[in-house]
Design a protein around this motif. Structure first.
Motif, PDB file in Angstrom:
ATOM      1  N   TYR A  60      72.969  52.685  65.043  1.00 27.99           N
ATOM      2  CA  TYR A  60      72.388  51.769  64.063  1.00 27.99           C
ATOM      3  C   TYR A  60      73.392  50.758  63.517  1.00 27.99           C
ATOM      4  CZ  TYR A  60      68.259  54.786  64.021  1.00 27.99           C
ATOM      5  OH  TYR A  60      67.153  55.497  64.386  1.00 27.99           O
ATOM      6  N   PRO A  61      74.608  51.178  63.170  1.00 26.57           N
ATOM      7  CA  PRO A  61      75.572  50.177  62.671  1.00 26.57           C
ATOM      8  C   PRO A  61      75.848  49.085  63.697  1.00 26.57           C
ATOM      9  CG  PRO A  61      76.353  52.383  62.152  1.00 26.57           C
ATOM     10  CD  PRO A  61      75.170  52.535  63.066  1.00 26.57           C
ATOM     11  N   CYS A  62      75.972  49.461  64.965  1.00 26.69           N
ATOM     12  CA  CYS A  62      76.221  48.465  66.012  1.00 26.69           C
ATOM     13  C   CYS A  62      75.016  47.555  66.182  1.00 26.69           C
ATOM     14  CB  CYS A  62      76.558  49.147  67.339  1.00 26.69           C
ATOM     15  SG  CYS A  62      78.158  49.967  67.356  1.00 26.69           S
ATOM     16  N   MET A  63      73.818  48.132  66.195  1.00 30.78           N
ATOM     17  CA  MET A  63      72.624  47.300  66.348  1.00 30.78           C
ATOM     18  C   MET A  63      72.522  46.290  65.214  1.00 30.78           C
ATOM     19  SD  MET A  63      69.568  49.730  67.848  1.00 30.78           S
ATOM     20  CE  MET A  63      69.958  51.303  67.074  1.00 30.78           C
ATOM     21  N   ARG A  64      72.766  46.744  63.972  1.00 31.39           N
ATOM     22  CA  ARG A  64      72.717  45.826  62.828  1.00 31.39           C
ATOM     23  C   ARG A  64      73.762  44.724  62.965  1.00 31.39           C
ATOM     24  NH1 ARG A  64      72.674  50.686  59.821  1.00 31.39           N
ATOM     25  NH2 ARG A  64      70.549  51.272  59.341  1.00 31.39           N
ATOM     26  N   THR A  65      74.971  45.111  63.336  1.00 34.02           N
ATOM     27  CA  THR A  65      76.051  44.131  63.492  1.00 34.02           C
ATOM     28  C   THR A  65      75.692  43.101  64.546  1.00 34.02           C
ATOM     29  OG1 THR A  65      77.746  45.702  62.765  1.00 34.02           O
ATOM     30  CG2 THR A  65      78.487  43.847  64.118  1.00 34.02           C
ATOM     31  N   TYR A  66      75.248  43.567  65.708  1.00 30.88           N
ATOM     32  CA  TYR A  66      74.920  42.645  66.785  1.00 30.88           C
ATOM     33  C   TYR A  66      73.735  41.759  66.416  1.00 30.88           C
ATOM     34  CZ  TYR A  66      78.176  45.267  69.667  1.00 30.88           C
ATOM     35  OH  TYR A  66      79.306  45.868  70.162  1.00 30.88           O
ATOM     36  N   LEU A  67      72.715  42.326  65.786  1.00 32.60           N
ATOM     37  CA  LEU A  67      71.561  41.509  65.416  1.00 32.60           C
ATOM     38  C   LEU A  67      71.923  40.457  64.372  1.00 32.60           C
ATOM     39  CD1 LEU A  67      68.682  44.134  65.481  1.00 32.60           C
ATOM     40  CD2 LEU A  67      69.126  42.273  67.105  1.00 32.60           C
ATOM     41  N   ASN A  68      72.941  40.732  63.576  1.00 32.61           N
ATOM     42  CA  ASN A  68      73.418  39.723  62.619  1.00 32.61           C
ATOM     43  C   ASN A  68      74.221  38.623  63.297  1.00 32.61           C
ATOM     44  OD1 ASN A  68      72.255  40.799  60.292  1.00 32.61           O
ATOM     45  ND2 ASN A  68      73.976  42.173  59.941  1.00 32.61           N
ATOM     46  N   GLN A  69      74.578  38.814  64.577  1.00 32.17           N
ATOM     47  CA  GLN A  69      75.391  37.844  65.301  1.00 32.17           C
ATOM     48  C   GLN A  69      74.621  37.066  66.360  1.00 32.17           C
ATOM     49  OE1 GLN A  69      78.584  40.161  66.978  1.00 32.17           O
ATOM     50  NE2 GLN A  69      79.490  40.619  64.982  1.00 32.17           N
ATOM     51  N   VAL A  70      73.318  37.318  66.491  1.00 32.48           N
ATOM     52  CA  VAL A  70      72.567  36.697  67.591  1.00 32.48           C
ATOM     53  C   VAL A  70      72.583  35.177  67.526  1.00 32.48           C
ATOM     54  CG1 VAL A  70      71.101  38.694  68.067  1.00 32.48           C
ATOM     55  CG2 VAL A  70      70.337  36.956  66.432  1.00 32.48           C
ATOM     56  N   ASP A  71      72.546  34.608  66.332  1.00 35.19           N
ATOM     57  CA  ASP A  71      72.566  33.144  66.217  1.00 35.19           C
ATOM     58  C   ASP A  71      73.904  32.573  66.676  1.00 35.19           C
ATOM     59  OD1 ASP A  71      69.961  33.061  65.289  1.00 35.19           O
ATOM     60  OD2 ASP A  71      70.567  33.087  63.179  1.00 35.19           O
ATOM     61  N   GLN A  72      74.988  33.278  66.376  1.00 35.53           N
ATOM     62  CA  GLN A  72      76.325  32.819  66.785  1.00 35.53           C
ATOM     63  C   GLN A  72      76.456  32.797  68.305  1.00 35.53           C
ATOM     64  OE1 GLN A  72      79.026  35.569  65.003  1.00 35.53           O
ATOM     65  NE2 GLN A  72      78.404  35.081  62.913  1.00 35.53           N
ATOM     66  N   VAL A  73      75.834  33.758  68.970  1.00 32.72           N
ATOM     67  CA  VAL A  73      75.922  33.869  70.426  1.00 32.72           C
ATOM     68  C   VAL A  73      74.868  32.999  71.105  1.00 32.72           C
ATOM     69  CG1 VAL A  73      75.812  35.530  72.349  1.00 32.72           C
ATOM     70  CG2 VAL A  73      76.851  36.200  70.204  1.00 32.72           C
ATOM     71  N   GLY A  74      73.825  32.646  70.364  1.00 28.27           N
ATOM     72  CA  GLY A  74      72.754  31.837  70.935  1.00 28.27           C
ATOM     73  C   GLY A  74      71.709  32.655  71.655  1.00 28.27           C
ATOM     74  N   LEU A  75      71.471  33.862  71.185  1.00 24.74           N
ATOM     75  CA  LEU A  75      70.492  34.738  71.813  1.00 24.74           C
ATOM     76  C   LEU A  75      69.110  34.459  71.230  1.00 24.74           C
ATOM     77  CD1 LEU A  75      71.340  36.904  73.874  1.00 24.74           C
ATOM     78  CD2 LEU A  75      71.001  38.600  72.111  1.00 24.74           C
ATOM     79  N   SER A  76      68.143  34.282  72.099  1.00 26.91           N
ATOM     80  CA  SER A  76      66.770  34.010  71.660  1.00 26.91           C
ATOM     81  C   SER A  76      66.028  35.323  71.422  1.00 26.91           C
ATOM     82  CB  SER A  76      66.031  33.197  72.716  1.00 26.91           C
ATOM     83  OG  SER A  76      65.782  33.990  73.867  1.00 26.91           O
ATOM     84  N   ASP A  77      64.899  35.227  70.745  1.00 22.49           N
ATOM     85  CA  ASP A  77      64.058  36.408  70.538  1.00 22.49           C
ATOM     86  C   ASP A  77      63.594  36.977  71.878  1.00 22.49           C
ATOM     87  OD1 ASP A  77      64.331  36.173  67.789  1.00 22.49           O
ATOM     88  OD2 ASP A  77      62.362  35.249  67.492  1.00 22.49           O
ATOM     89  N   ASP A  78      63.303  36.104  72.841  1.00 20.12           N
ATOM     90  CA  ASP A  78      62.884  36.567  74.168  1.00 20.12           C
ATOM     91  C   ASP A  78      64.003  37.338  74.865  1.00 20.12           C
ATOM     92  OD1 ASP A  78      60.343  35.553  73.887  1.00 20.12           O
ATOM     93  OD2 ASP A  78      60.714  33.773  75.132  1.00 20.12           O
ATOM     94  N   GLU A  79      65.238  36.878  74.719  1.00 22.05           N
ATOM     95  CA  GLU A  79      66.368  37.586  75.338  1.00 22.05           C
ATOM     96  C   GLU A  79      66.583  38.947  74.682  1.00 22.05           C
ATOM     97  OE1 GLU A  79      69.199  33.996  76.937  1.00 22.05           O
ATOM     98  OE2 GLU A  79      68.998  34.242  74.761  1.00 22.05           O
ATOM     99  N   ILE A  80      66.446  39.007  73.365  1.00 19.58           N
ATOM    100  CA  ILE A  80      66.563  40.294  72.665  1.00 19.58           C
ATOM    101  C   ILE A  80      65.468  41.234  73.152  1.00 19.58           C
ATOM    102  CG2 ILE A  80      66.382  41.452  70.416  1.00 19.58           C
ATOM    103  CD1 ILE A  80      67.556  38.817  69.213  1.00 19.58           C
ATOM    104  N   SER A  81      64.240  40.716  73.281  1.00 20.20           N
ATOM    105  CA  SER A  81      63.124  41.523  73.769  1.00 20.20           C
ATOM    106  C   SER A  81      63.361  42.011  75.190  1.00 20.20           C
ATOM    107  CB  SER A  81      61.820  40.734  73.701  1.00 20.20           C
ATOM    108  OG  SER A  81      61.470  40.486  72.359  1.00 20.20           O
ATOM    109  N   ALA A  82      63.976  41.180  76.020  1.00 18.86           N
ATOM    110  CA  ALA A  82      64.277  41.580  77.402  1.00 18.86           C
ATOM    111  C   ALA A  82      65.289  42.724  77.413  1.00 18.86           C
ATOM    112  CB  ALA A  82      64.801  40.388  78.202  1.00 18.86           C
ATOM    113  N   VAL A  83      66.315  42.631  76.565  1.00 19.17           N
ATOM    114  CA  VAL A  83      67.300  43.717  76.470  1.00 19.17           C
ATOM    115  C   VAL A  83      66.606  44.995  76.014  1.00 19.17           C
ATOM    116  CG1 VAL A  83      69.344  44.542  75.228  1.00 19.17           C
ATOM    117  CG2 VAL A  83      69.268  42.184  76.065  1.00 19.17           C
ATOM    118  N   GLU A  84      65.763  44.885  74.998  1.00 14.05           N
ATOM    119  CA  GLU A  84      65.030  46.050  74.496  1.00 14.05           C
ATOM    120  C   GLU A  84      64.174  46.673  75.586  1.00 14.05           C
ATOM    121  OE1 GLU A  84      61.956  47.185  70.865  1.00 14.05           O
ATOM    122  OE2 GLU A  84      62.071  45.111  71.568  1.00 14.05           O
ATOM    123  N   ALA A  85      63.463  45.844  76.347  1.00 15.25           N
ATOM    124  CA  ALA A  85      62.602  46.346  77.418  1.00 15.25           C
ATOM    125  C   ALA A  85      63.414  47.063  78.496  1.00 15.25           C
ATOM    126  CB  ALA A  85      61.798  45.202  78.027  1.00 15.25           C
TER     127      ALA A  85
END
Length: 97
Positions: free
Chosen positions: A41-66
């Protein structure tokens, strides 16, 4: 953790995250997927707080989750089939009824 071990871990993490082989975005997605797969959970929170910095879209996050979900489901399926074939690592007496 002793300062020496903390520093060694920090350096190891940086060398894995910024490895010079994968581009930053791909490495980030692998790290996010690993955090999901291990339930960190700490890593997931940290990474999700950084998605804008990396330029990750909601679709890319969903693809990783899938992908994480598909691999996890495949693991459960294979474990169950091992048990059906009598190859599972547990004996019947090891299980709680």
């Amino acid at each position: 953790m002793l300062e020496q071990q903390k520093n060694a871990f920090d350096e190891f993490y940086k060398s894995a995250r910024y490895n010079g082989v994968l581009d930053n975005k791909t490495s980030f997605m692998v790290h996010l997927g690993a955090a999901m797969a291990t339930g960190c959970y700490p890593c997931m929170r940290t990474y999700l707080n950084q998605v804008d910095q990396v330029g990750l879209s909601d679709d890319e996050i969903s693809a990783v989750e899938a992908i994480v979900m598909a691999v996890s489901a495949g693991k459960v399926r294979e474990q169950f089939h091992e048990v059906l074939r009598g190859n599972g690592s547990m004996n019947e007496e090891d299980c709680c009824d």
